[in-house]
Design a protein around this motif. Structure first.
Motif, short mmCIF file in Angstrom:
data_model
loop_
_atom_site.label_atom_id
_atom_site.label_comp_id
_atom_site.label_asym_id
_atom_site.label_seq_id
_atom_site.Cartn_x
_atom_site.Cartn_y
_atom_site.Cartn_z
N GLU A 1 0.84 -1.20 0.00
CA GLU A 1 0.00 0.00 0.00
C GLU A 1 0.87 1.24 0.00
OE1 GLU A 1 -4.00 1.80 2.12
OE2 GLU A 1 -2.82 0.29 3.17
N VAL A 2 0.72 2.04 -1.03
CA VAL A 2 1.48 3.28 -1.17
C VAL A 2 0.62 4.27 -1.95
CG1 VAL A 2 2.71 2.26 -3.13
CG2 VAL A 2 3.61 4.33 -2.04
N PRO A 3 -0.33 4.92 -1.26
CA PRO A 3 -1.24 5.86 -1.93
C PRO A 3 -0.45 6.98 -2.61
CG PRO A 3 -1.95 5.39 0.31
CD PRO A 3 -0.57 4.84 0.18
N PRO A 4 -0.89 7.46 -3.77
CA PRO A 4 -2.12 7.10 -4.48
C PRO A 4 -1.92 6.02 -5.54
CG PRO A 4 -1.16 9.01 -5.50
CD PRO A 4 -0.23 8.63 -4.39
N ILE B 1 -3.88 1.69 -3.20
CA ILE B 1 -4.74 2.11 -2.09
C ILE B 1 -5.67 0.97 -1.73
CG2 ILE B 1 -6.44 3.81 -1.30
CD1 ILE B 1 -5.48 5.63 -3.61
N GLN B 2 -5.74 0.66 -0.44
CA GLN B 2 -6.71 -0.33 0.03
C GLN B 2 -7.96 0.40 0.48
OE1 GLN B 2 -5.57 -2.91 3.30
NE2 GLN B 2 -6.94 -4.52 2.54
N ASP B 3 -9.08 0.11 -0.17
CA ASP B 3 -10.34 0.77 0.15
C ASP B 3 -10.96 0.16 1.40
OD1 ASP B 3 -10.12 2.39 -2.15
OD2 ASP B 3 -10.90 0.75 -3.38
N ASP B 4 -11.99 0.82 1.91
CA ASP B 4 -12.63 0.37 3.14
C ASP B 4 -13.21 -1.03 3.04
OD1 ASP B 4 -12.01 2.81 4.27
OD2 ASP B 4 -13.93 3.73 3.77
N ASP B 5 -13.64 -1.42 1.84
CA ASP B 5 -14.23 -2.75 1.68
C ASP B 5 -13.19 -3.82 1.39
OD1 ASP B 5 -13.46 -1.98 -0.82
OD2 ASP B 5 -15.42 -2.23 -1.78
N PHE C 1 -5.15 -13.26 -12.02
CA PHE C 1 -4.09 -12.94 -11.05
C PHE C 1 -4.68 -12.88 -9.64
CE2 PHE C 1 -5.88 -8.96 -12.51
CZ PHE C 1 -6.07 -8.23 -11.35
N GLU C 2 -3.78 -12.94 -8.67
CA GLU C 2 -4.14 -12.82 -7.27
C GLU C 2 -3.20 -11.82 -6.61
OE1 GLU C 2 -3.69 -16.71 -5.70
OE2 GLU C 2 -5.54 -17.52 -6.62
N TYR C 3 -3.77 -10.86 -5.89
CA TYR C 3 -2.94 -9.90 -5.17
C TYR C 3 -2.39 -10.53 -3.89
CZ TYR C 3 -4.66 -6.08 -8.11
OH TYR C 3 -4.94 -5.26 -9.17
N GLU C 4 -1.12 -10.23 -3.62
CA GLU C 4 -0.49 -10.67 -2.38
C GLU C 4 0.11 -9.46 -1.69
OE1 GLU C 4 2.10 -13.98 -2.37
OE2 GLU C 4 0.84 -15.23 -3.67
N PRO C 5 -0.62 -8.88 -0.74
CA PRO C 5 -0.09 -7.72 0.00
C PRO C 5 1.15 -8.10 0.80
CG PRO C 5 -2.47 -7.94 0.30
CD PRO C 5 -2.00 -9.21 -0.33
N LEU C 6 2.20 -7.30 0.67
CA LEU C 6 3.47 -7.59 1.34
C LEU C 6 4.09 -6.30 1.87
CD1 LEU C 6 5.00 -9.94 -1.38
CD2 LEU C 6 4.18 -10.68 0.86
N PRO C 7 4.85 -6.38 2.97
CA PRO C 7 5.66 -5.22 3.36
C PRO C 7 6.66 -4.90 2.26
CG PRO C 7 5.52 -6.83 5.14
CD PRO C 7 4.95 -7.49 3.92
N PHE C 8 7.11 -3.67 2.21
CA PHE C 8 7.93 -3.22 1.09
C PHE C 8 9.20 -4.06 0.93
CE2 PHE C 8 11.17 -0.42 -0.80
CZ PHE C 8 10.54 -0.15 -2.02
#
Length: 356
Positions: free
Chosen positions: A34-37, A40-44, A66-73
């Motif tokens: 996550e690094v806006p803009p 961005i991870q939305d509320d939902d 594809f599949e998103y995999e959120p990771l620390p930088f």
């Protein structure tokens, strides 16, 4: 038993199609941070942003799931290097060090480093008046008045009998006349309406005249310091002013590398928000980071800092893929197709605002 040639060709073609179909339907692992803009991870729980919209368009054009995999930088960079993820999507700056570790697509956004500082107070009549009534200024006035009173009292003690015409009368009148004499003598105005006549009084006057020169210089410096202290609180106007100041930035980023190369004293923070707040609270003098990210986050935080105009250390954002990835050519071609399309600038403006 030997199979006919046509049957062998049919079996080979079937296997090839099966392998191709399996490969094209295997969801790609897309690492994101996550690094806006840009991400961005939305509320939902869904994801949006400049880089997300870019990738979704690329995936649609390539016909890949594809599949998103959120990771620390830091993990994001490590996993794209090891090949655990197929592509990293975010605001990744192209650097020589990273190019040696993995591959980049064509760049999709050009930016640079920028500096944000605490807001510089505007100079006005009110701010000048407020500086004049500050405790620092008032303490100087009180100290000076006490010194004038002490000198005047000493002169009155030795002159009240020898020179009653100028320093006589009641004690209040005599000390008041001496105070007046001490003030006009210190300022070198010297009206000449009052002057000591005794030897002791003239010695006091001689010493006070020389001391008055020092007192006037000190008093002028105190006034100047009081009126200009607000303007001296922040002297950072550009990258050349960073040395000698305490700078905030985010760990593991191109801005950290820049500050290390320039030998600028800095503190590292886990994310942009905490770095920004450290400067706003006065723990650091300024923050150095990518301009687009810094402007966006500063706006989201209510503009606690002033982002200086202009950029330095030009940077390019790109998608990152494991070294030798077969996706690199097709992804790069799609990046060019998307960024050259008429709708790409509209996407940028929707997140960052129109830049004239």
């Amino acid at each position: 038993m030997r199979l006919p040639g046509r049957l062998l060709a049919l079996v080979a073609l079937t296997l090839l199609c099966s392998l191709s179909y399996g490969q094209s339907t295997t969801p790609l692992k897309v690492g994101i941070t996550e690094v806006p803009p840009f991400v961005i991870q939305d509320d939902d729980g869904t994801w949006s942003g400049i880089s997300i919209e870019l990738w979704q368009q690329i995936a649609d054009d390539l016909g890949r799931d594809f599949e998103y995999e959120p990771l620390p930088f830091r993990e994001l960079l490590e996993q794209v290097e090891s090949g655990e993820i197929d592509v990293a999507v975010g605001a990744l700056t192209m650097t020589a060090d990273r190019e040696n570790r993995f591959d980049f697509s064509h760049p999709f956004y050009q930016t640079g480093l920028s500096i944000a500082i605490p807001p510089v107070p505007e100079t006005s009549l009110f701010s000048t008046f407020r500086a004049l009534v500050s405790w620092q200024f008032l303490s100087v006035i009180v100290g000076l008045a006490a010194l004038l009173l002490a000198v005047g009292f000493a002169l009155w003690l030795v002159e009240r009998r020898r020179n009653p015409e100028q320093f006589g009368g009641t004690p209040a009148q005599g000390i008041g006349s001496s105070f007046w004499w001490a003030a006009v003598t210190m300022t070198t105005v010297g009206y000449g309406d009052k002057a000591p006549v005794s030897l002791a009084g003239r010695l006091i006057a001689l010493v006070w005249m020389f001391a008055g020169l020092i007192m006037v210089a000190s008093f002028t410096a105190a006034i100047t310091s009081s009126l200009t202290v607000s303007n001296l609180q922040n002297q950072i106007q550009g990258p050349s002013d960073l040395p000698g100041n305490h700078i905030a930035t985010v760990a593991g980023t191109a801005s950290e590398e820049y500050l290390k190369e320039q030998r600028v004293r800095h503190s590292l923070y886990p994310d942009l928000t905490s770095a920004l707040r450290s400067t706003a609270s006065g723990d650091t003098d300024a923050i150095v980071y990518d301009q687009a990210l810094l402007q966006y986050r500063n706006q989201q935080e209510g503009r606690p800092l002033t982002v200086l105009p202009g950029v330095f250390e030009q940077q390019l954002y790109a998608l990152a893929l494991p070294e030798g990835s077969p996706l690199r050519e097709s992804v790069s071609a799609e990046v060019l197709a998307v960024t050259e399309s008429p709708g790409w600038q509209a996407t940028i403006d929707r997140y960052l605002g129109r830049r004239d």
